[in-house]
Design a protein around this motif. Structure first.
Motif, PDB file in Angstrom:
ATOM      1  N   GLU A   3       0.833  -1.205   0.000  1.00 27.08           N
ATOM      2  CA  GLU A   3       0.000   0.000   0.000  1.00 27.08           C
ATOM      3  C   GLU A   3       0.864   1.251   0.000  1.00 27.08           C
ATOM      4  OE1 GLU A   3      -0.283  -2.428   2.273  1.00 27.08           O
ATOM      5  OE2 GLU A   3      -2.307  -3.223   2.128  1.00 27.08           O
ATOM      6  N   GLU A   4       1.894   1.252   0.860  1.00 22.25           N
ATOM      7  CA  GLU A   4       2.771   2.425   0.953  1.00 22.25           C
ATOM      8  C   GLU A   4       3.551   2.643  -0.337  1.00 22.25           C
ATOM      9  OE1 GLU A   4       2.954  -0.066   3.311  1.00 22.25           O
ATOM     10  OE2 GLU A   4       1.881   0.899   4.940  1.00 22.25           O
ATOM     11  N   ALA A   5       4.039   1.553  -0.936  1.00 23.55           N
ATOM     12  CA  ALA A   5       4.791   1.668  -2.185  1.00 23.55           C
ATOM     13  C   ALA A   5       3.909   2.219  -3.304  1.00 23.55           C
ATOM     14  CB  ALA A   5       5.357   0.305  -2.582  1.00 23.55           C
ATOM     15  N   GLU A   7       1.110   3.976  -2.974  1.00 22.30           N
ATOM     16  CA  GLU A   7       0.756   5.361  -2.674  1.00 22.30           C
ATOM     17  C   GLU A   7       1.907   6.299  -3.035  1.00 22.30           C
ATOM     18  OE1 GLU A   7      -0.654   8.097   1.103  1.00 22.30           O
ATOM     19  OE2 GLU A   7      -0.992   5.939   1.165  1.00 22.30           O
ATOM     20  N   HIS A   8       3.126   5.908  -2.722  1.00 17.18           N
ATOM     21  CA  HIS A   8       4.295   6.739  -3.041  1.00 17.18           C
ATOM     22  C   HIS A   8       4.431   6.933  -4.555  1.00 17.18           C
ATOM     23  CE1 HIS A   8       8.306   8.430  -2.636  1.00 17.18           C
ATOM     24  NE2 HIS A   8       8.705   7.588  -3.564  1.00 17.18           N
ATOM     25  N   LEU A   9       4.273   5.869  -5.309  1.00 22.66           N
ATOM     26  CA  LEU A   9       4.375   5.959  -6.771  1.00 22.66           C
ATOM     27  C   LEU A   9       3.302   6.863  -7.352  1.00 22.66           C
ATOM     28  CD1 LEU A   9       5.132   2.226  -7.612  1.00 22.66           C
ATOM     29  CD2 LEU A   9       6.705   4.146  -7.846  1.00 22.66           C
ATOM     30  N   ARG A  11       1.505   9.217  -5.842  1.00 22.62           N
ATOM     31  CA  ARG A  11       1.676  10.621  -5.424  1.00 22.62           C
ATOM     32  C   ARG A  11       2.688  11.356  -6.298  1.00 22.62           C
ATOM     33  NH1 ARG A  11      -0.056  12.493  -0.219  1.00 22.62           N
ATOM     34  NH2 ARG A  11      -1.228  10.874   0.842  1.00 22.62           N
ATOM     35  N   GLY A  12       3.661  10.629  -6.828  1.00 18.25           N
ATOM     36  CA  GLY A  12       4.651  11.236  -7.711  1.00 18.25           C
ATOM     37  C   GLY A  12       4.126  11.550  -9.099  1.00 18.25           C
ATOM     38  N   PRO A  17      -1.541  15.383  -4.882  1.00 17.85           N
ATOM     39  CA  PRO A  17      -1.087  14.221  -4.095  1.00 17.85           C
ATOM     40  C   PRO A  17      -1.811  14.047  -2.762  1.00 17.85           C
ATOM     41  CG  PRO A  17       0.581  15.942  -4.112  1.00 17.85           C
ATOM     42  CD  PRO A  17      -0.487  16.360  -5.081  1.00 17.85           C
ATOM     43  N   ASP A  18      -2.376  15.127  -2.223  1.00 21.14           N
ATOM     44  CA  ASP A  18      -3.084  15.006  -0.947  1.00 21.14           C
ATOM     45  C   ASP A  18      -4.390  14.225  -1.079  1.00 21.14           C
ATOM     46  OD1 ASP A  18      -1.088  16.414   0.312  1.00 21.14           O
ATOM     47  OD2 ASP A  18      -2.117  18.347   0.105  1.00 21.14           O
TER      48      ASP A  18
END
Length: 80
Positions: A3-5, A7-9, A11-12, A17-18
């Motif tokens: 999930e974190e990976a 989300e990071h991708l 958002r970029g 991104p918020d």
């Protein structure tokens, strides 16, 4: 971790991104990762011909270690 990976991708990629939210659900045989983005960013996340979405799915699949993971792309207004 997936999930974190993801989300990071995402958002970029997006302009807002918020507004990015990633939620995991368990299904029989694997997991579903629901990615919610601002409606104006949905096209960016999907990409021309679906290339960006396919690339995101490929990265997440590689990180999943052989487990089944489906990535669904939604705008923040879609109800599921």
């Amino acid at each position: 971790m997936l999930e974190e990976a993801l989300e990071h991708l995402v958002r970029g990629i997006v302009e807002n991104p918020d507004d990015v939210q990633v939620r995991a659900r368990r299904i029989r045989g694997g997991r579903v990762l629901e990615v919610r983005v601002h409606p104006e960013d949905l096209g960016k996340v999907i990409g021309r011909g679906g290339r960006t979405a396919k690339a995101l799915r490929t990265v997440i699949s590689a990180l999943s270690g052989g487990r089944y993971v489906r990535v669904d792309l939604l705008d923040v207004n879609e109800v599921r």
